[in-house]
Every structure is written in C-alpha cells, then in structure tokens.
Design a protein around this motif. Structure first.
Motif, mmCIF file in Angstrom:
data_model
loop_
_atom_site.group_PDB
_atom_site.id
_atom_site.type_symbol
_atom_site.label_atom_id
_atom_site.label_comp_id
_atom_site.label_asym_id
_atom_site.label_seq_id
_atom_site.Cartn_x
_atom_site.Cartn_y
_atom_site.Cartn_z
ATOM 1 N N ARG A 159 16.327 -66.899 -42.759
ATOM 2 C CA ARG A 159 16.722 -65.526 -43.359
ATOM 3 C C ARG A 159 17.338 -64.710 -42.301
ATOM 4 N N ASP A 160 17.228 -65.214 -40.979
ATOM 5 C CA ASP A 160 18.063 -64.612 -39.921
ATOM 6 C C ASP A 160 19.350 -65.058 -39.930
ATOM 7 N N LEU A 161 19.676 -66.278 -40.228
ATOM 8 C CA LEU A 161 20.897 -66.883 -40.189
ATOM 9 C C LEU A 161 21.813 -66.178 -41.357
ATOM 10 N N ILE A 162 21.307 -65.854 -42.517
ATOM 11 C CA ILE A 162 21.882 -65.419 -43.651
ATOM 12 C C ILE A 162 21.979 -63.893 -43.289
ATOM 13 N N LEU A 181 23.000 -72.711 -48.130
ATOM 14 C CA LEU A 181 21.849 -72.867 -47.425
ATOM 15 C C LEU A 181 20.720 -72.355 -48.335
ATOM 16 N N PRO A 182 19.515 -73.028 -48.272
ATOM 17 C CA PRO A 182 18.320 -72.529 -49.003
ATOM 18 C C PRO A 182 18.017 -71.184 -48.509
ATOM 19 N N ARG A 183 17.657 -70.302 -49.418
ATOM 20 C CA ARG A 183 17.153 -68.910 -48.867
ATOM 21 C C ARG A 183 15.689 -69.234 -48.538
ATOM 22 N N THR A 184 15.463 -69.707 -47.342
ATOM 23 C CA THR A 184 13.959 -69.945 -46.960
ATOM 24 C C THR A 184 13.710 -69.119 -45.800
ATOM 25 N N GLU A 238 25.827 -62.517 -43.245
ATOM 26 C CA GLU A 238 26.222 -61.050 -43.942
ATOM 27 C C GLU A 238 26.739 -59.979 -42.941
ATOM 28 N N ALA A 239 26.005 -60.079 -41.844
ATOM 29 C CA ALA A 239 26.432 -58.768 -40.937
ATOM 30 C C ALA A 239 27.671 -59.382 -40.196
ATOM 31 N N GLY A 240 28.369 -60.356 -40.442
ATOM 32 C CA GLY A 240 29.561 -60.777 -39.586
ATOM 33 C C GLY A 240 29.487 -61.049 -38.418
#
Ligand SMILES: [Zn+2]
Length: 322
Positions: free
Chosen positions: A120-123, A113-116, A127-129
C-alpha cells in the motif's frame, strides 16, 4: 535514466493487460487486485557516461526485461515490495531527435504489483510521484566507438569518451544486450544516482585470437611443425569453447546470486553484492545461490508459476526462475 511515467490506477486494468499479468501470477488476478503503472526504462540518447543504446539494443532489452521484477530501495524491511514488468514496448517519440540525430526512441514498460497491505505504501508513493526514477541494470556484448566505428578501444581505436572530434563528442554505442537484471525504484531525491547500470561482456577473450594468428605463421619464434600448429590450434579452439561455456555459466550464476540477494535482502547494495559475487569461487556461489533462493521464496509471494511462452530465451530463463 528511467522514470515512472504514469500510474494507471483509477482507470482500471484492461482485459488484455490482465491477461498479460496473469501469465506471471500463481492464480488469475482480477482488476481490483492489481496496481499497474508505466515506466521508461532507458532510451537511445547519449547518457552521462557518454554511452548510448542503439535502437536495436532497445528492442532486445524489451524482450529481456519482460517478467523482470523491480524493487524499491526505499525501505530495508520491505523485501516484498516488488513490481513485475508484464509488457514492454519500444516507442519513437514524434518530433524529438537525439543529439546524434536519431529519432528519439525509448523503452517503456508496464509493471504491476498486487494491491496488498504490504504494497500500500509503495503504491501511494508511486501515485504521489515520490517514486519517480528507475534504475536498471543490463549487460551488453558489443561496444562501438562513435568516432571511428571500431570496437571500443580495439583495433587501433584510442578515442576518449566525451572528447570532441570534429566538433562531436565521442561516445560508445552499446549493442547486443545479453542480460537484463532487475530494475529498481529510486526515491527522489535519490540516495544514489539513478541510471542505467551497464556491464560489458566481450564474447571472446581478447588476446587469444592474436596467439592463434601467430600459430598461422610458425617460424617467428614458434618451433612447431605445421601439423602441430594445426593440432594446437584445434585444441585451443576446443578449450576456448569450453572456457566460454564455463564463463557463461559463471556469469549466469553470478547474475542469479545478485538477483536473489536483491530479493532476499533488498537493503544490500547491488554493486557491493555484484563485486562480492564476482570474486567468489564457484562453490561459494552455488552455496549462496541456494541460501538466497530459499530466503527469496519466503519473502516474495507472487512467484510466477508459468514462465511466459517466449520463443527467444526459454532456456536462459530457467536460470532466472525463482
Ligand atoms: Zn575510436
């Protein structure tokens, strides 16, 4: 049930991954513009519905899931939080065997997914699992009984799922996937159960063949000449083919309306939308498709400009292009 296997941030995205990703993007993305992660979509273990995919099914699904988008069910507003699968793989897990004694095999996918700002929250959640489980939807056209090997509940098969026969729990083997819909992240704990949502679509209408068989034996209640029977049979055959085309068209249109609805209105329940679409007359389906397509075009920025060059289903893909 699928799950997010690992996120791949930090290591950067390899050149070959970027190349695959860029087949789906409007312009080439660079390493620091995309976030990639792996998901396990499904496997060949018997699931909670007492159903399992054959290994051949997983291979077909690997093709079908390429390019499919995944949505997050977390937020009603985050309609543009979408990830796209750019690479799929069927892998055997060494040393692991399923309850049926097959080598444990799973379908994994890489998604980006694009790092927009919007993503950001989804990423962060991935990452936090927190976005661990993945729910996928697909349709298959063949279901086989694990006990007798006959088409499920046809030709005299009356076995029951989960019931023990000679010590083995009866289950259904799913083959010949025809469609893969979107997949979605399900937050843990899940609001609804994550898992594989399957639809069965038989290739042929059930009773028709029986009627045609009767026409082969006129006299048993059929007052038609052999010629008439032959004509009728040809005619019915033509109708059946036409009907199959119509069903196929309707099926694809329904799938497309559901798909677009999920993009345009992620808060909508897929099940509710699917049920609604099934019940709609064709005209309404076409109207909804148009409306959702317009709405989806506004909400999803990363439209594919080029469909991937796949030999198998270029034609089928036309229906799924946003
Ligand atoms: Zn059976």
């Amino acid at each position: 049930m699928g799950y997010v296997e690992k996120s791949q941030s930090g290591q950067g995205t390899s050149a070959s991954d970027l190349e695959q990703i860029n087949r789906y993007t409007r312009r080439p993305f660079s390493d620091d513009e995309v976030y990639t992660f792996s998901v396990v979509l499904c496997d060949n273990e018997v699931d909670r519905d007492f159903e399992r995919f054959s290994i051949a099914s997983l291979q077909k699904l690997a093709e079908l899931f390429l390019g499919r988008t995944g949505i997050s069910d977390h937020s009603m507003r985050s309609s543009d939080q979408m990830a796209r699968i750019y690479c799929t793989q069927v892998e055997k897990v060494e040393g692991k065997t399923t309850s049926c004694g097959e080598p444990y095999t799973r379908l994994t996918a890489k998604a980006y997914l694009p790092r927009t700002e919007k993503n950001r929250d989804l990423i962060t959640e991935i990452e936090a699992g927190m976005k661990k489980e993945v729910s996928v939807g697909c349709a298959v056209s063949r279901m086989t009984c694990s006990v007798c090997g006959k088409p499920w509940h046809q030709e005299g098969c009356s076995h029951e799922k989960g019931k023990l026969y000679a010590g083995e729990a009866c289950h259904v083997v799913l083959d010949e996937p025809e469609d893969a819909y979107e997949w979605s992240f399900v937050a843990v704990p899940a609001q609804r159960e994550a898992g594989v949502i399957k639809a069965f679509r038989p290739e042929k209408g059930g009773d028709f063949t029986e009627i045609l068989k009767k026409l082969d034996h006129p006299g048993e209640g059929f007052a038609v000449s052999a010629e008439e029977a032959a004509e009728l049979k040809t005619y019915l055959g033509t109708l059946e083919k036409d009907a199959a085309c119509g069903r196929e068209y309707r099926k694809r249109l329904c799938a497309e309306v559901v798909r677009l609805a999920m993009v345009a209105q992620p808060g909508l329940s897929r099940e509710v939308m699917a049920r609604t679409a099934e019940a709609m007359p064709l005209d309404d389906l076409l109207a909804f498709e148009k409306a959702f397509r317009n709405a989806a075009a506004k909400t999803f920025p990363a439209q594919p400009q080029l469909t991937p060059t796949r030999a198998t289903s270029d034609v089928a893909n036309q229906a799924f292009k946003i």
